[in-house]
Design an enzyme around this catalytic site. Structure first.
Site, short mmCIF file in Angstrom:
data_model
loop_
_atom_site.label_atom_id
_atom_site.label_comp_id
_atom_site.label_asym_id
_atom_site.label_seq_id
_atom_site.Cartn_x
_atom_site.Cartn_y
_atom_site.Cartn_z
N SER A 32 -2.71 -2.20 -1.00
CA SER A 32 -2.36 -0.96 -0.08
C SER A 32 -3.10 0.28 -1.13
O SER A 32 -3.38 0.24 -2.01
CB SER A 32 -1.07 -0.77 0.01
OG SER A 32 -0.46 -0.12 -1.29
N LYS A 33 -3.09 1.41 -0.15
CA LYS A 33 -3.72 2.53 -0.71
C LYS A 33 -2.93 2.95 -1.84
O LYS A 33 -3.28 3.49 -2.91
CB LYS A 33 -3.75 3.93 0.49
CG LYS A 33 -4.34 5.03 0.11
CD LYS A 33 -4.36 5.82 1.27
CE LYS A 33 -3.21 6.71 1.31
NZ LYS A 33 -2.69 7.47 0.08
#
Ligand code: GLU
Length: 515
Positions: free
Chosen positions: A264-265
């Site tokens: 994920s970011k």
């Protein structure tokens, strides 16, 4: 089989414009693109913006810019046009309603009149409430209410949504080009909304209608969409027939470096690497996220490393250009399991691409970083030459600044601490003499031009003064560049010229004398 010889391949990337593009999204673009180009087909970009509450201004442009940067241009898109437009779902709103009506008429979908308050109340009453075959009878919809009541509600323009009527325990099967046969039991799936109260379709209806109207032959998307597949299959089956359905492939997830879940970011923020393709600033929160591009990745390297996340050509080869990828790509070599993201490996790809890149091309990519660092480049050809000298040492385009700024301006910070332990008067005299000779040489019209000449001269002078040239190299390097790094010292002198070298030597000797 991936594709029969006579079929005109049409694939699509169908992002929702909700923010920056995760590298998994770009890999989906890439696999679509490679497949389309391999079969001389069309690659379509369709913007899935029916959820207006999630719409983020600038996100569509960002997607277009990312595709352009990667060299993965669509054949049809909102800006490229095409025969199957419009390519933004929000502009296709009138097309969907008839399909929702058809599903209702066939008994495959129904009107649901429940208000937001009704649904909230149910959610409070039943933990993890799902609107499905078990609960729908207790709700306000055209399956639970008498027909006359439904007609009345419709006549009074009561707001409604259209929900899919998920059948009881039906087995839905489809053949995924990567996973093989995939089966679903419909009793596990809830009655998803197909058309919202504002008349906009949800993704589930729009994706099927548009894939049909746009004559999509293959739909490749991330594995996270697999749970939605039964809804889509049913809509396909009931609207157009399963023989019309595109062939599907659900691409493996890109995993965190430790393999524990989807990358994920936030993992990027936590571990200090980019996850988005390009810089993205959320217009609402103003939160900025760094991209691979701005971190100093070459688009060729980015594309190459994405291709290797979940695919290989069956050999040990890792470096592929886009044309070679088009030639070699095949879905049967896409892995089923997730691919771990390794930032060190990503940088390795970039380094390899920097090594083989043309220096003039690199100069054009690196110039903005010099601008940003306020380093003036007087001659483009000089930058090209410098790039050739330092590129072996650069993993990222941003590395060119620390690795070469001393070619453009004298260093200010000098690591004298690394010189001092072995410093002695004899060495001071040697460098003092060297600086004078360099200055004289320059004033007489730069006789010592090549690095070979400079090296020979340096060694002779050292030996004459009873010093080992090898003992003088580290201090000399530090005088020229400020620290223990950089290409060959005589290549540096040859480029900055003897006058500048003399100044740097003198500046450092002054600093050393103060110690
Ligand atoms: N709109 C979906 C997304 O945002 C597309 C999924 C699909 O390709 O079907 O990724």
């Amino acid at each position: 089989m991936e594709n029969s010889a006579d079929q005109q391949v049409r694939v699509r990337f169908a992002p929702s414009p909700t923010g920056g593009l995760h590298l998994g999204g770009v890999r989906t673009v890439l696999f679509n693109y490679l497949f389309a180009k391999k079969y001389n087909g069309q690659f379509i970009l369709r913007i899935e913006d029916t959820d207006q509450s999630r719409f983020v201004p600038g996100a569509e442009q960002y997607i277009l810019d990312t595709l352009a940067w990667c060299g993965l241009s669509p054949d049809e898109s909102p800006i490229h046009g095409g025969a199957y437009g419009p390519y933004r779902q929000s502009e296709r709103k009138p097309m969907y309603k008839q399909y929702a009506s058809q599903l209702i008429e066939q008994g495959n979908a129904y009107y649901a009149f429940d208000t937001a308050d009704d649904l909230d109340a149910k959610r409070k009453e039943i933990p993890n409430f799902q609107y499905n075959r078990a609960t729908r009878t207790g709700m306000k919809n055209s399956l639970s209410l008498p027909a006359s009541e439904v007609t009345r509600l419709l006549n009074e323009n009561t707001p409604y949504v259209v929900r899919i009527n998920m059948p009881d325990s039906e087995e839905l099967i489809f053949e995924d080009l990567i996973r093989g046969e995939v089966k679903f039991d419909t009793s596990m799936v809830d009655d998803k909304v197909l058309l919202k109260a504002d008349g906009m379709p949800t993704y589930h209806l729009a994706v099927v209608v548009d894939d049909f109207l746009m004559k999509i032959t293959h739909a490749f998307r991330g594995e996270e969409w697999l749970p939605s597949a039964p809804v889509h299959i049913l809509v396909w089956k009931n609207l157009f027939g399963l023989d019309q359905m595109p062939k599907w492939a659900h691409l493996p997830l890109i995993l965190k470096p430790d393999g524990n879940g989807k990358l994920s970011k936030r993992d990027g923020d936590r571990l200090g690497f980019p996850v988005f393709a390009m810089d993205w600033t959320d217009p609402n929160t103003k939160e900025s996220t760094i991209g691979f591009k701005e971190r100093g990745f070459l688009p060729e390297a980015f594309v190459n490393l994405l291709a290797m996340l979940g695919w290989n050509d069956g050999t040990d080869q890792e470096l592929f250009s886009l044309p070679t990828l088009i030639e070699k790509f095949s879905l049967d070599r896409v892995h089923k399991g997730g691919a771990k993201f390794d930032y060190e490996k990503a940088k390795w790809f970039n380094q390899e691409w920097i090594k083989q890149a043309d220096n003039t091309y690199l100069a054009s990519l690196v110039a903005p970083y010099f601008d940003a660092a306020k380093i003036e480049i007087h001659e483009a050809s000089y930058l090209v030459k410098v790039i050739g000298l330092v590129k072996e040492r650069c993993q990222l385009l941003t590395d060119f600044i620390p690795q070469s700024s001393f070619f453009f301006a004298a260093p200010i910070e000098i690591d004298t601490a690394s010189i001092l332990p072995k410093w002695e008067e004899k060495k001071h005299c040697f460098f003092d003499e060297l600086a004078k000779l360099y200055l004289a040489d320059y004033e007489q019209g730069q006789k010592m031009k090549s690095s070979t000449e400079l090296e020979a001269h340096f060694k002779t002078l050292a030996t004459e003064q009873g010093l080992k040239p090898g003992d003088l190299m580290l201090p000399f390097r530090i005088m020229l560049v400020g620290g223990k790094f950089g290409p060959g010292v005589f290549d540096i002198v040859a480029n900055i010229e003897t006058k500048d070298a003399a100044k740097r030597i003198q500046y450092c000797l002054d600093l050393l004398s103060k110690n």
